[in-house]
Design a protein around this motif. Sequence first.
Motif, short mmCIF file in Angstrom:
data_model
loop_
_atom_site.label_atom_id
_atom_site.label_comp_id
_atom_site.label_asym_id
_atom_site.label_seq_id
_atom_site.Cartn_x
_atom_site.Cartn_y
_atom_site.Cartn_z
N THR A 60 0.89 -1.19 -0.17
CA THR A 60 -0.05 -0.08 -0.04
C THR A 60 1.01 1.05 -0.05
O THR A 60 0.59 2.27 -0.70
N TYR A 61 1.74 1.34 0.81
CA TYR A 61 2.85 2.37 0.92
C TYR A 61 3.34 2.57 -0.46
O TYR A 61 3.69 3.60 -0.98
N ASP A 62 4.18 1.34 -1.31
CA ASP A 62 4.65 1.62 -2.32
C ASP A 62 3.48 2.25 -3.51
O ASP A 62 3.93 3.06 -4.29
N GLU A 63 2.38 1.72 -3.48
CA GLU A 63 1.41 2.31 -4.39
C GLU A 63 1.24 3.85 -3.97
O GLU A 63 1.15 4.56 -5.01
N GLN A 64 1.14 4.20 -2.96
CA GLN A 64 0.78 5.51 -2.56
C GLN A 64 2.11 6.52 -3.04
O GLN A 64 2.07 7.44 -3.61
N ASP A 73 2.18 6.65 -6.81
CA ASP A 73 1.15 7.81 -7.30
C ASP A 73 1.54 8.99 -6.92
O ASP A 73 1.48 9.83 -7.86
N TYR A 74 2.10 9.15 -5.76
CA TYR A 74 2.57 10.63 -5.27
C TYR A 74 3.81 11.13 -6.45
O TYR A 74 3.85 12.22 -6.98
N ALA A 75 4.65 10.12 -6.81
CA ALA A 75 5.82 10.39 -7.80
C ALA A 75 5.23 10.61 -8.99
O ALA A 75 5.69 11.64 -9.84
N LEU A 101 3.77 14.04 -9.00
CA LEU A 101 4.90 15.24 -9.00
C LEU A 101 5.49 15.42 -10.36
O LEU A 101 5.95 16.36 -10.77
N ARG A 102 5.62 14.30 -10.79
CA ARG A 102 6.43 14.50 -12.37
C ARG A 102 5.31 15.12 -13.27
O ARG A 102 5.79 15.93 -14.02
N ARG A 103 4.16 15.04 -13.01
CA ARG A 103 3.07 15.61 -14.13
C ARG A 103 2.88 16.77 -13.66
O ARG A 103 2.28 17.81 -14.42
N GLY A 104 3.40 17.26 -12.61
CA GLY A 104 3.13 18.63 -12.17
C GLY A 104 1.85 18.87 -11.38
O GLY A 104 1.12 20.04 -11.47
N LYS A 105 1.03 18.05 -11.10
CA LYS A 105 -0.18 18.09 -10.85
C LYS A 105 -0.32 17.96 -9.02
O LYS A 105 -1.33 17.48 -8.79
N LEU A 106 0.56 18.30 -8.52
CA LEU A 106 0.53 18.24 -7.05
C LEU A 106 0.24 19.72 -6.47
O LEU A 106 0.44 20.46 -6.69
#
Length: 91
Positions: free
Chosen positions: A74-78, A81-83, A86-91
């Motif tokens: 679950t942590y790896d999936e989160q 998803d966060y990475a 972050l790469r797309r700039g949608k954070l």
Amino acid sequence: MRRISAFITLQVGLFAAAPARAFEYKPLLKQVFGTSDPSELGGPIFALIVVAAILFFWVALKIGKRRQRRMIETYDEQLQDYASRLRRGKL
């Protein structure tokens, strides 16, 4: 689920209503351990307790490992998803 609960309630009620002396345990002890003498039952009962404890801790260890693996996944999936956000700039 209700059927199981009703069945268990019925069993508990029957056992609670039965007199305590209606269950003869000495023939059962003789059949399982070979004797019903309390002085000779120390070893077999101790062995039974040890086996039950080992079984309990083995099951607890397996459950703990599964839970830990699920938490890591679950942590790896989160994190993925966060990475990606972050790469797309949608954070």
